[in-house]
Scaffold this motif. Structure first.
Motif, PDB file in Angstrom:
ATOM      1  N   PRO A 244     -34.508  13.688 -59.205  1.00  0.00           N
ATOM      2  CA  PRO A 244     -34.668  14.348 -58.068  1.00  0.00           C
ATOM      3  C   PRO A 244     -36.304  14.588 -57.665  1.00  0.00           C
ATOM      4  O   PRO A 244     -37.186  14.015 -58.478  1.00  0.00           O
ATOM      5  N   PHE A 245     -36.405  15.561 -56.634  1.00  0.00           N
ATOM      6  CA  PHE A 245     -37.764  15.808 -56.270  1.00  0.00           C
ATOM      7  C   PHE A 245     -38.512  14.739 -55.833  1.00  0.00           C
ATOM      8  O   PHE A 245     -40.036  14.931 -55.993  1.00  0.00           O
ATOM      9  N   GLY A 246     -38.148  13.737 -55.539  1.00  0.00           N
ATOM     10  CA  GLY A 246     -39.107  12.308 -55.041  1.00  0.00           C
ATOM     11  C   GLY A 246     -39.726  11.629 -56.255  1.00  0.00           C
ATOM     12  O   GLY A 246     -40.737  11.047 -56.016  1.00  0.00           O
ATOM     13  N   SER A 247     -39.213  11.989 -57.521  1.00  0.00           N
ATOM     14  CA  SER A 247     -39.910  11.415 -58.713  1.00  0.00           C
ATOM     15  C   SER A 247     -39.354   9.927 -58.437  1.00  0.00           C
ATOM     16  O   SER A 247     -38.640   9.529 -58.050  1.00  0.00           O
ATOM     17  N   ARG A 248     -40.007   9.177 -59.380  1.00  0.00           N
ATOM     18  CA  ARG A 248     -39.903   7.640 -59.339  1.00  0.00           C
ATOM     19  C   ARG A 248     -39.928   7.070 -60.748  1.00  0.00           C
ATOM     20  O   ARG A 248     -40.723   7.293 -61.568  1.00  0.00           O
ATOM     21  N   GLY A 249     -38.810   6.225 -61.104  1.00  0.00           N
ATOM     22  CA  GLY A 249     -38.639   5.833 -62.388  1.00  0.00           C
ATOM     23  C   GLY A 249     -39.212   4.466 -62.576  1.00  0.00           C
ATOM     24  O   GLY A 249     -39.407   3.651 -61.626  1.00  0.00           O
ATOM     25  N   THR A 250     -39.943   4.164 -63.782  1.00  0.00           N
ATOM     26  CA  THR A 250     -40.376   2.792 -64.014  1.00  0.00           C
ATOM     27  C   THR A 250     -40.035   2.266 -65.494  1.00  0.00           C
ATOM     28  O   THR A 250     -39.789   3.178 -66.375  1.00  0.00           O
ATOM     29  N   ALA A 251     -39.841   0.886 -65.378  1.00  0.00           N
ATOM     30  CA  ALA A 251     -39.822   0.373 -66.653  1.00  0.00           C
ATOM     31  C   ALA A 251     -40.761  -0.896 -66.904  1.00  0.00           C
ATOM     32  O   ALA A 251     -41.180  -1.351 -65.978  1.00  0.00           O
ATOM     33  N   THR A 252     -41.065  -1.078 -68.108  1.00  0.00           N
ATOM     34  CA  THR A 252     -42.297  -2.152 -68.395  1.00  0.00           C
ATOM     35  C   THR A 252     -41.827  -2.802 -69.664  1.00  0.00           C
ATOM     36  O   THR A 252     -41.477  -2.319 -70.747  1.00  0.00           O
ATOM     37  N   LEU A 253     -42.382  -4.089 -69.618  1.00  0.00           N
ATOM     38  CA  LEU A 253     -42.323  -4.811 -70.952  1.00  0.00           C
ATOM     39  C   LEU A 253     -43.797  -5.174 -71.185  1.00  0.00           C
ATOM     40  O   LEU A 253     -44.533  -5.744 -70.274  1.00  0.00           O
ATOM     41  N   PHE A 254     -44.164  -4.851 -72.689  1.00  0.00           N
ATOM     42  CA  PHE A 254     -45.714  -5.163 -73.015  1.00  0.00           C
ATOM     43  C   PHE A 254     -45.625  -6.232 -74.009  1.00  0.00           C
ATOM     44  O   PHE A 254     -44.752  -6.347 -74.740  1.00  0.00           O
ATOM     45  N   VAL A 307     -50.297   6.402 -66.942  1.00  0.00           N
ATOM     46  CA  VAL A 307     -49.839   5.166 -66.858  1.00  0.00           C
ATOM     47  C   VAL A 307     -50.576   4.444 -65.224  1.00  0.00           C
ATOM     48  O   VAL A 307     -50.292   5.009 -64.195  1.00  0.00           O
ATOM     49  N   VAL A 308     -51.306   3.725 -65.570  1.00  0.00           N
ATOM     50  CA  VAL A 308     -52.170   3.023 -64.409  1.00  0.00           C
ATOM     51  C   VAL A 308     -52.884   3.843 -63.463  1.00  0.00           C
ATOM     52  O   VAL A 308     -54.342   3.880 -63.616  1.00  0.00           O
ATOM     53  N   ASN A 309     -52.345   4.840 -62.866  1.00  0.00           N
ATOM     54  CA  ASN A 309     -52.966   5.751 -61.529  1.00  0.00           C
ATOM     55  C   ASN A 309     -52.164   6.849 -61.596  1.00  0.00           C
ATOM     56  O   ASN A 309     -52.759   7.635 -60.731  1.00  0.00           O
ATOM     57  N   ASP A 310     -51.561   7.262 -62.555  1.00  0.00           N
ATOM     58  CA  ASP A 310     -50.736   8.574 -62.406  1.00  0.00           C
ATOM     59  C   ASP A 310     -50.141   9.029 -63.830  1.00  0.00           C
ATOM     60  O   ASP A 310     -50.045   8.097 -64.713  1.00  0.00           O
ATOM     61  N   TRP A 311     -49.956  10.208 -63.924  1.00  0.00           N
ATOM     62  CA  TRP A 311     -49.149  10.749 -64.956  1.00  0.00           C
ATOM     63  C   TRP A 311     -47.575  10.695 -64.937  1.00  0.00           C
ATOM     64  O   TRP A 311     -46.899  10.958 -64.092  1.00  0.00           O
ATOM     65  N   TYR A 312     -46.992   9.921 -66.045  1.00  0.00           N
ATOM     66  CA  TYR A 312     -45.707   9.896 -66.165  1.00  0.00           C
ATOM     67  C   TYR A 312     -45.322  10.344 -67.368  1.00  0.00           C
ATOM     68  O   TYR A 312     -46.000  10.644 -68.582  1.00  0.00           O
ATOM     69  N   VAL A 313     -43.762  10.963 -67.396  1.00  0.00           N
ATOM     70  CA  VAL A 313     -43.058  11.437 -68.800  1.00  0.00           C
ATOM     71  C   VAL A 313     -42.893  10.087 -69.271  1.00  0.00           C
ATOM     72  O   VAL A 313     -41.892   9.400 -68.657  1.00  0.00           O
ATOM     73  N   SER A 314     -43.468   9.733 -70.258  1.00  0.00           N
ATOM     74  CA  SER A 314     -43.283   8.350 -70.934  1.00  0.00           C
ATOM     75  C   SER A 314     -42.643   8.218 -72.217  1.00  0.00           C
ATOM     76  O   SER A 314     -42.526   9.114 -73.063  1.00  0.00           O
ATOM     77  N   ALA A 315     -42.029   6.962 -72.300  1.00  0.00           N
ATOM     78  CA  ALA A 315     -41.361   6.839 -73.824  1.00  0.00           C
ATOM     79  C   ALA A 315     -41.604   5.170 -74.047  1.00  0.00           C
ATOM     80  O   ALA A 315     -41.368   4.430 -73.087  1.00  0.00           O
ATOM     81  N   TYR A 316     -42.248   5.021 -75.075  1.00  0.00           N
ATOM     82  CA  TYR A 316     -42.481   3.745 -75.656  1.00  0.00           C
ATOM     83  C   TYR A 316     -42.135   3.509 -77.028  1.00  0.00           C
ATOM     84  O   TYR A 316     -42.056   4.426 -77.970  1.00  0.00           O
ATOM     85  N   TYR A 334     -41.012   8.282 -65.702  1.00  0.00           N
ATOM     86  CA  TYR A 334     -40.875   8.550 -64.589  1.00  0.00           C
ATOM     87  C   TYR A 334     -42.032   9.537 -64.129  1.00  0.00           C
ATOM     88  O   TYR A 334     -42.694  10.203 -65.120  1.00  0.00           O
ATOM     89  N   LEU A 335     -42.442   9.597 -62.759  1.00  0.00           N
ATOM     90  CA  LEU A 335     -43.329  10.197 -62.259  1.00  0.00           C
ATOM     91  C   LEU A 335     -43.422  11.840 -62.825  1.00  0.00           C
ATOM     92  O   LEU A 335     -42.290  12.642 -62.638  1.00  0.00           O
ATOM     93  N   GLU A 336     -44.033  12.557 -63.301  1.00  0.00           N
ATOM     94  CA  GLU A 336     -44.483  13.866 -63.821  1.00  0.00           C
ATOM     95  C   GLU A 336     -44.596  14.723 -62.653  1.00  0.00           C
ATOM     96  O   GLU A 336     -44.331  16.038 -62.840  1.00  0.00           O
ATOM     97  N   THR A 337     -45.523  14.333 -61.933  1.00  0.00           N
ATOM     98  CA  THR A 337     -45.823  15.303 -60.818  1.00  0.00           C
ATOM     99  C   THR A 337     -45.084  16.065 -60.082  1.00  0.00           C
ATOM    100  O   THR A 337     -44.844  17.243 -60.088  1.00  0.00           O
ATOM    101  N   PRO A 338     -43.770  15.545 -59.594  1.00  0.00           N
ATOM    102  CA  PRO A 338     -42.653  16.354 -59.117  1.00  0.00           C
ATOM    103  C   PRO A 338     -42.122  17.463 -59.905  1.00  0.00           C
ATOM    104  O   PRO A 338     -41.685  18.562 -59.641  1.00  0.00           O
ATOM    105  N   PHE A 339     -41.826  16.976 -61.144  1.00  0.00           N
ATOM    106  CA  PHE A 339     -41.395  17.672 -62.223  1.00  0.00           C
ATOM    107  C   PHE A 339     -42.491  18.786 -62.494  1.00  0.00           C
ATOM    108  O   PHE A 339     -42.119  20.007 -62.827  1.00  0.00           O
ATOM    109  N   THR A 340     -43.707  18.439 -62.372  1.00  0.00           N
ATOM    110  CA  THR A 340     -44.453  19.608 -62.863  1.00  0.00           C
ATOM    111  C   THR A 340     -44.651  20.645 -61.588  1.00  0.00           C
ATOM    112  O   THR A 340     -44.679  21.862 -62.015  1.00  0.00           O
ATOM    113  N   TRP A 341     -44.608  20.200 -60.282  1.00  0.00           N
ATOM    114  CA  TRP A 341     -44.315  21.191 -59.393  1.00  0.00           C
ATOM    115  C   TRP A 341     -43.180  22.079 -59.432  1.00  0.00           C
ATOM    116  O   TRP A 341     -43.256  23.162 -59.010  1.00  0.00           O
ATOM    117  N   LEU A 342     -42.053  21.030 -59.779  1.00  0.00           N
ATOM    118  CA  LEU A 342     -40.860  22.085 -60.133  1.00  0.00           C
ATOM    119  C   LEU A 342     -41.084  22.961 -61.154  1.00  0.00           C
ATOM    120  O   LEU A 342     -40.812  24.183 -61.001  1.00  0.00           O
TER     121      LEU A 342
END
Length: 518
Positions: A244-254, A307-316, A334-342
């Motif tokens: 919700p709230f315009g957050s965006r999920g991401t996935a990555t392989l390192f 993560v790169v250019n923004d704060w994310y709630v992250s799991a590695y 996923y992007l932390e900012t919308p949840f931070t504002w929430l």
């Protein structure tokens, strides 16, 4: 009467301040403290919820990764057990590799594999899915061929150096090199490119009817720039509308600490906005803190991360190869900012509710406290006015029907009683003053009469003395006059006028003395 200064109207801490302090200090002290505790707890609770969610997201991504690994293993095992492979293998033994190569190409396309090859039991490359494959002896293939029948198929991650990428078709090898992008907080490195390949590969022995291992099938998927694979993970973990709230999920392989496949975006440096200039952040690197925790200590990172250019709630979580070495990481976030504002909105709402409750409670508490201190102030004011000489002052009606209101009524009744008694005392005092004045006047009259009597007594004594002293000469004169009249005899006629005058004067003197005595 007691002087007014002995009964001050207000003291250093009058009842108003004391009551307001008793009422408002808990509200202004306890409620803000409670709200601060609740805000801290709420902030921690929201953070725990976010971490719990990203942990579950990582579990989903890990499950999908394991499923793909299982599918690669199952596909490889199915190929190894297929009749078509055995038939093609017999044709290949007759010196005709074309049916086998065509079969491997069809299987690769059907199973969604990136590469597939056939190896001898000693690890030599027999045939690949394309012409021109470079033979690189695979220790994993040799180990799979020598494994007991119970370990039919093995699947694991593998990192291939450039020299070991001969089984990858040229188009696949072109996907391998990744140019490193300068990344904030990453560990310093002198490398400019990552030229290793991360593959998810499986080995399955091809057995004859009697159980002998005839060959080994090696197949797998290249993970470098495998956008379909990483996007599918992201779609499973974060389907449309999942956040919700315009957050965006991401996935990555390192691969090690380098993003080799991701849907994290980089933005065009010219305008800093998403759009036509937006590209994936392949080649960027993870922060040094995360690298040390995940790759260095083998921990699962569950926290906020840049993560790169923004704060994310992250799991590695670390990814290991067949030998157990940590070779890379799987990431979801996923992007932390919308949840931070929430979170701030929720905390602000809680704070606003507490503030409203505090203000309302303070208002009503102050109003109720006023019902206590206002009658007391009226009573204190009334006592001060009475002490200053206004006996008619009264508390009057108070807005309280409790003990304080009763006390105010009792005070007025007491003041009325005191006024009545004072009036009676004043009346009795006036009567006493009148009686005292009357008695004083009577006493003064008696004193005057006594003085007059004393004066009269003194006058009487003086008069008696005078009369006595005067009567004696008068008696002597009268006696001598009578004697002279007897001695003169007839000759007294000649001086009868004088003698008569003397007699008259003597009588006059005797009359005066008598009147004086009276």
């Amino acid at each position: 009467m007691v002087p007014a200064r002995v009964i001050p109207r207000f003291g250093a801490w009058p009842i108003r301040r004391k009551l307001l302090a008793m009422v408002l200090l808990p509200l202004l002290g306890v409620l803000p403290l409670l709200s601060a505790v609740l805000l801290v707890w709420g902030n921690a609770a929201v953070d725990r919820l976010l971490i719990t969610k990203v942990r579950s997201d990582l579990a989903v991504a890990h499950g999908y990764f394991d499923r793909v690994q299982g599918e690669v293993a199952a596909s490889t095992a199915a190929v190894a057990d297929s009749q078509a492979l055995h038939a093609a293998l017999a044709a290949h033994g007759n010196g005709n590799p074309s049916p086998m190569r065509a079969l491997l190409a069809r299987i690769k396309q059907r199973e969604g594999l990136d590469f597939i090859s056939l190896r001898a039991t000693d690890g030599r490359l027999l045939l690949a899915d394309f012409d021109g494959a470079i033979d690189v002896i695979s220790q994993a293939a040799a180990a799979a061929a020598a494994a007991p029948p119970a370990a039919r198929t093995s699947a694991a991650l593998a990192v291939l150096a450039p020299a070991g990428q001969g089984l990858l078709a040229p188009a696949l090898r072109a996907r391998v090199p990744v140019a490193l992008v300068a990344t904030r907080n990453a560990q310093p490195s002198v490398r400019s490119h990552e030229d290793r390949a991360m593959v998810l590969q499986a080995h399955a022995p091809v057995r004859a009817a009697d159980g002998r291992v005839l060959a080994v099938i090696q197949a797998g998927v290249l993970l470098n720039r495998n956008l379909g694979f990483i996007d599918h993970i992201n779609a499973i973990v974060y389907p449309e509308g999942a956040l919700p709230f315009g957050s965006r999920g991401t996935a990555t392989l390192f691969l090690d600490d380098v993003r080799i496949s991701t849907n994290v975006r980089l933005f065009d440096a010219a305008d800093g906005r998403a759009g036509s200039g937006e590209r994936r952040a392949i080649g960027t690197r993870v922060s040094m803190t995360v690298r040390e925790a995940v790759l260095g200590r083998g921990e699962t990172w569950l926290d906020s991360a840049f993560v790169v250019n923004d704060w994310y709630v992250s799991a590695y979580e670390p990814l290991q190869d067949a030998s157990g070495a940590r070779v890379g990481m799987l990431y979801v976030g996923y992007l932390e900012t919308p949840f931070t504002w929430l979170k701030y909105g929720v905390l602000a709402g809680i704070g606003a509710v507490f503030f409203g409750v505090m203000v309302g409670a303070a208002f009503w508490s102050a109003r109720w406290a006023r019902q206590i201190f206002r009658p007391l102030e009226q009573m204190a004011q009334t006592m001060a006015e009475v002490a200053q000489g206004a006996p008619a002052a009264r508390v009057g009606r108070v807005d309280s029907s409790d003990e304080i209101g009763a006390l105010a009524g009792h005070l007025d009744h007491l003041l009325d009683t005191i006024a009545d008694k004072t009036a009676a005392l004043q009346r009795w005092n006036a009567e006493l003053d009148a009686k005292v004045a009357e008695r004083t006047r009577a006493l003064e009259a008696a004193q005057q009469q006594l003085v007059r009597s004393e004066k009269l007594a003194a006058v009487g004594q003086l008069t008696a003395s005078i009369a006595h002293e005067v009567n004696n000469p008068i008696a002597v004169i009268q006696g001598n006059l009578d004697l002279a009249r007897e001695l003169l005899g007839s000759d007294a006629q000649r001086v009868s006028g004088e003698l008569r005058l003397v007699d008259e004067q003597v009588e006059r003197m005797r009359l005066i003395v008598t009147q004086l005595l009276q």
